[in-house]
Design an enzyme around this catalytic site. Structure first.
Site, short mmCIF file in Angstrom:
data_model
loop_
_atom_site.label_atom_id
_atom_site.label_comp_id
_atom_site.label_asym_id
_atom_site.label_seq_id
_atom_site.Cartn_x
_atom_site.Cartn_y
_atom_site.Cartn_z
CE LYS A 177 -2.99 2.69 3.08
NZ LYS A 177 -3.59 2.76 4.44
CG ASP A 179 -5.43 8.36 4.60
OD1 ASP A 179 -6.33 8.90 3.94
OD2 ASP A 179 -5.63 7.46 5.44
CE LYS A 210 -6.08 9.24 8.03
NZ LYS A 210 -6.55 8.10 8.83
CG ASP A 223 -1.84 5.56 5.03
OD1 ASP A 223 -1.70 4.59 5.80
OD2 ASP A 223 -2.91 5.82 4.46
CG ASP A 269 -9.58 7.70 7.35
OD1 ASP A 269 -8.55 7.79 6.65
OD2 ASP A 269 -9.56 7.73 8.60
CD GLU A 302 -6.72 5.42 2.65
OE1 GLU A 302 -5.55 5.13 2.92
OE2 GLU A 302 -7.57 5.64 3.53
NE ARG A 323 -10.33 -0.96 4.67
CZ ARG A 323 -10.75 -1.02 5.95
NH1 ARG A 323 -11.88 -1.65 6.23
NH2 ARG A 323 -10.04 -0.47 6.90
#
Length: 499
Positions: A266, A271, A278, A289, A348, A350, A352
Site C-alpha cells: 500500500k 492520507d 481525519k 501511510d 478513510d 481507502e 484496502r
C-alpha cells in the site's frame, strides 16, 4: 559505513578508535582476555569487581586506552546469560554498543572481536553486528538549512574472525549489510514529506531499485489503470490532482518464471481521510501511510544484493487521498478490477481499495501466494500497540512461514483470526461489499475485506499501522520510519529459495 572482515590478531595491536569485545554474564574479563588484562596492569579485573564492567545483557563499559593499547578506547559489551542468547540478544547487544560509539562522537573506526558460541553460528553473529551498526547509524537529515547531526557516524567496522570462520563471517556480513540497505531505504521513504514523496516519486523509487539490479518493471499510469478497470485505485485518487500509479517489479532468481511470490504494498503517500477527513492532531504523520510500499521497495533492494533463488512479483499502488470537489464520497459504489462492487462507508478506509486492485492484478499475473503489507487500520494499533505487527491469513502453512521468518529476522508479529463472522460485517445492502464493517474488531475487518479478493490463493496480510512509524527511539531506531517487515519479507523469500 564500510564493514570488513579480517583474521583475528592480538587485540592489543589492533589500531582503531574503539576496540569492542564481548563478555558473557558470569565471565571474568581477565580470564577471557588475559592479554588485555596484562596490558592494563590488572586494572580491568578491578573495574569488573567495582561493577564498572559487566557481562549483563546490553551493558556497555568504555575504558580509555591511554597508550596501553593500539586502540584509543576499549569497549566491553555485556552479552547476557549464555542460555538466553540468540540472534535478537546479539543484535541488541551490538546495537547498544553501536549507539554508545556513535553518541561519543569519536567512533570513526571500530574493530569487533566476534565471540565464539554454540548458541549462534558465526554467520548469524556477524549478521547481527552488521545489522546493529547499520541500523543504529541511520540518520535522516530532512530539509534543514543547517545540518542538525552533532555526532560523527562510524566510518568503518572491522569484524575480527577466527581463521576457520572467516568465510562464514563474510557471508553473514553480506546479508546483514543488504538487510540494512533495504531497511534504511524503507525508513527514508517513510520519513519523506508528502510534497516531496508524491505518488510519482514513490513509483520512481521502485523503478530505481528495479533498474539498479536488472529487474523487470512495468508502470501502469492512469490511462492503463482505467483500461484495466482498477476502480479501487482510481477512486482513491479522484480527490487529488496527482496521478496514481501501480508499479509491478519482477525479481527472477530462478531459471523459469514459476512458483512466484506476490508481494503487495500500500503506497498512499498522504492520507487526509478524504471527505471523511481525519482530525488535525497527528495528521502530519499520515505521510507514513505508504509504509507497506516502502517495505516492499526495501525488500527488493535487499533481494537485489542477496540474490536468492526465488521469483518475486512486487505490486505497489501509489496514490494520494485528498478531499476536493472531485473526491469519491461516502455512499458511492465503485467497481474494482475484480468486478466486485464496493459501497463506500468512509473514504478513510481507502488503503484496502488500493490493495484490492493490486491483489487482483498480481493474481492475474499468476502468483502462487500473496503477502501484503499496509498501514491499514487504527484498530491494529489499539490491539497491538507500537511493538508488534498484526497478521491474518487463509493458509496456515504460509502463516507459519511468515511467523518463522519474523522470528529469525527479530521482528514481532502476531496472528489474528479471520472467522467468517468478521467477513459478514463487510456485507453491503447496495453492493457486493462495503469498505468499513464497523469500529469493533476493525483491524480484523480490514484484513478479511482483502480476503474477499484473494480467493483460494494462499495469502497473509500484514497490518503495520502501529509499527511503520514510531515517535519512540531506541538503540537501533531513531524516531520516524522503522522499515518494519523489510527484514522479515527478505527472510521469507530467502527461506523459500532454500526450499
Amino acid at each position: 559505513m564500510e564493514v570488513t572482515v579480517e583474521k583475528r590478531t592480538p587485540l592489543v595491536n589492533i589500531m582503531c578508535d574503539e576496540l569492542i569485545v564481548p563478555l558473557w554474564k558470569g565471565e571474568e574479563l581477565a580470564q577471557v582476555y588475559p592479554e588485555l588484562e596484562q596490558a592494563f596492569g590488572g586494572s580491568l579485573s578491578v573495574l569488573q569487581e567495582e561493577k564498572e564492567i559487566s557481562g549483563d545483557a546490553k551493558a556497555v563499559a568504555v575504558v580509555h586506552g591511554m597508550g596501553k593499547l593500539a586502540a584509543k578506547k576499549l569497549v566491553v559489551v555485556g552479552m547476557g546469560a549464555p542460555e538466553k542468547f540468540d540472534f535478537v540478544a546479539a543484535r541488541n547487544a551490538w546495537g547498544r554498543a553501536a549507539k554508545t560509539v556513535v553518541s561519543k562522537g569519536s567512533g570513526k573506526t571500530v574493530a569487533i572481536d566476534l565471540p565464539t558460541t554454540d548458541k549462534l553460528a558465526a554467520d548469524r553473529l556477524a549478521q547481527a553486528v552488521a545489522e546493529a551498526f547499520g541500523l543504529a547509524g541511520y540518520h535522516y537529515e530532512g530539509y534543514r538549512q543547517k545540518p542538525k547531526r552533532e555526532t560523527a557516524p562510524v566510518a568503518s567496522v572491522r569484524v575480527l574472525a577466527a581463521d576457520d570462520a572467516e568465510e562464514l563471517v563474510q557471508a553473514g556480513v553480506h546479508v546483514g549489510r543488504a538487510l540494512v540497505s533495504g531497511t534504511n531505504l524503507a525508513r527514508t521513504l517513510v520519513n519523506e514529506p508528502a510534497n516531496y514523496l508524491t505518488p510519482r516519486a514513490l513509483k520512481d523509487a521502485a523503478v530505481d531499485v528495479a533498474n539498479r539490479y536488472g529487474m523487470t518493471v512495468e508502470v501502469l499510469d492512469q490511462a492503463k489503470l482505467e483500461e484495466l478497470g482498477m476502480g479501487g485505485v482510481l477512486s482513491v485518487a479522484k480527490g487529488s490532482e496527482l496521478e496514481p500509479y501501480v508499479v509491478a517489479v519482477k525479481y527472477q532468481g530462478r531459471e523459469t518464471w514459476d512458483d512466484v511470490i506476490g508481494l503487495i504494498g500500500k503506497g498512499v503517500t498522504f492520507d487526509t481521510g478524504g471527505i471523511s477527513i481525519k482530525p488535525v492532531a497527528g495528521m502530519e504523520d499520515m505521510k507514513s501511510d505508504m509504509g507497506g510500499a516502502a517495505a516492499m521497495i526495501g525488500t527488493l533492494e535487499a533481494l537485489g544484493q542477496i540474490k536468492p533463488k526465488a521469483n518475486v512479483l512486487a505490486v505497489i499502488g501509489t496514490v494520494e487521498n485528498m478531499p476536493s470537489g472531485t473526491a469519491f464520497r461516502p455512499g458511492d459504489v465503485i467497481t474494482t478490477m475484480s468486478g466486485k462492487t464496493v459501497e463506500i462507508i468512509t473514504t478513510d478506509a481507502e488503503g484496502r481499495l488500493v490493495l484490492a486492485d493490486c491483489i487482483t492484478y498480481a493474481k492475474k499475473q499468476g502468483v502462487t501466494c500473496l503477502v501484503d503489507a499496509a498501514t491499514l487500520t487504527g484498530g491494529i494499533v489499539v490491539a497491538l500497540g507500537h511493538y508488534c505487527s498484526g497478521a491474518m491469513t487463509n493458509d496456515k502453512a504460509l502463516m507459519d512461514e511468515l511467523l518463522n521468518a519474523a522470528d529469525v529476522a527479530g521482528e514481532r508479529l502476531w496472528q489474528l483470526p479471520t472467522f467468517d463472522e468478521y467477513r459478514e460485517l463487510n456485507k453491503s445492502r447496495f453492493a457486493d461489499l462495503k469498505n468499513s464493517g464497523g469500529r469493533y474488531g476493525h483491524g480484523i475487518i480490514g484484513g478479511v475485506f482483502l480476503q474477499e479478493f484473494v480467493g483460494d490463493t494462499p495469502w497473509v496480510h500484514l497490518d503495520i499501522a502501529g509499527t511503520a512509524y514510531n515517535a519512540n527511539t531506541g538503540d537501533m531506531q531513531p524516531s520516524g520510519g522503522t522499515g518494519v517487515m523489510t527484514r522479515t519479507l527478505v527472510q521469507f523469500v530467502s527461506n523459500r529459495s532454500q526450499s
